[in-house]
Write an enzyme that holds these catalytic residues in place. Sequence first.
Site, mmCIF file in Angstrom:
data_model
loop_
_atom_site.group_PDB
_atom_site.id
_atom_site.type_symbol
_atom_site.label_atom_id
_atom_site.label_comp_id
_atom_site.label_asym_id
_atom_site.label_seq_id
_atom_site.Cartn_x
_atom_site.Cartn_y
_atom_site.Cartn_z
ATOM 1 N N ARG A 52 22.172 63.242 -16.559
ATOM 2 C CA ARG A 52 21.174 64.132 -17.112
ATOM 3 C C ARG A 52 20.102 64.812 -16.378
ATOM 4 O O ARG A 52 18.891 65.007 -16.545
ATOM 5 C CB ARG A 52 20.520 63.858 -18.510
ATOM 6 N N SER A 72 19.702 67.036 -27.969
ATOM 7 C CA SER A 72 19.060 65.839 -27.917
ATOM 8 C C SER A 72 17.495 65.715 -27.173
ATOM 9 O O SER A 72 17.326 66.492 -26.323
ATOM 10 C CB SER A 72 19.790 64.810 -27.019
ATOM 11 N N GLU A 128 14.556 64.771 -22.761
ATOM 12 C CA GLU A 128 15.922 65.680 -22.199
ATOM 13 C C GLU A 128 15.339 67.023 -22.498
ATOM 14 O O GLU A 128 15.732 67.848 -21.681
ATOM 15 C CB GLU A 128 17.172 65.167 -22.781
#
Length: 258
Positions: free
Chosen positions: A142, A184, A254
């Site tokens: 990520r 998320s 995130e």
Amino acid sequence: MFFKTIDFSKYSSIKVGQPTEVLMIEKEDDIPTDRYLIGGANNLLISPTPPPLMMLSKDFAFIKEEDGYLIIGAAMPTGRIVSYAKKHDIAGFEFCSKLPGTLGGMLAMNAGVKTYEIFNILHSIKIDGKWISIQNIEHGYRFAKLKGIATEAKFKIIKGFDEQLLEDLLHLRSNQPHDPSAGSAFKNPENDYAGRLIEIVGLKGLKKGDMQWSEVHANFLVNRGKGSFEDAKYLIDLAKEKVLRECGITLTEEIKIL
């Protein structure tokens, strides 16, 4: 280039924000270095005082095939990429069906689902006008350090679109909330899940105003109506504080907070 007023309470996936002037970049423009680039606003939480913003115009929403490669503009919506791959029997893009937004957003955060992520299938990215191989771009779970503005990306064409994989990945969506969210909220810590940690510290389902840690999946911060930036930020900070205090684990966002 030209300015466009974007109402983030309608445009962003979490439906939080206000009308804000965004500079739209066209194909021949020099891209400013003093503005924050946004895409589909699917993982953004916009404050009442965001930095100066810019966005790639429709000039950068294209797909073309060249010498065995697929070249895709950074403003191309993921849904259209999946449709193209399906229509032309190209493998590797099935997981994008689960990810809203644009290619640019996926590149900037090495977006993915389970073991599938965009850097696994990438060949190179055009950053600040130069093609750079992914071997020369630092990236991981990520994150990707692009060190500039990505305008297009290149993928080796491999035949064989996998319908079954597409179905399996779409099925994963069934455990995600349907309320507006930015996906998320936190990255999963190593060998653990952010949702599990938020749940064990007792925050699953907790509301502040119209913002809530989802009762369906605790790592989704959802907007139950007219949620505000302040309430969203309160819940994010509370989760980080409680998980650190009770579990000794530092959660990393995130979601991008501007």
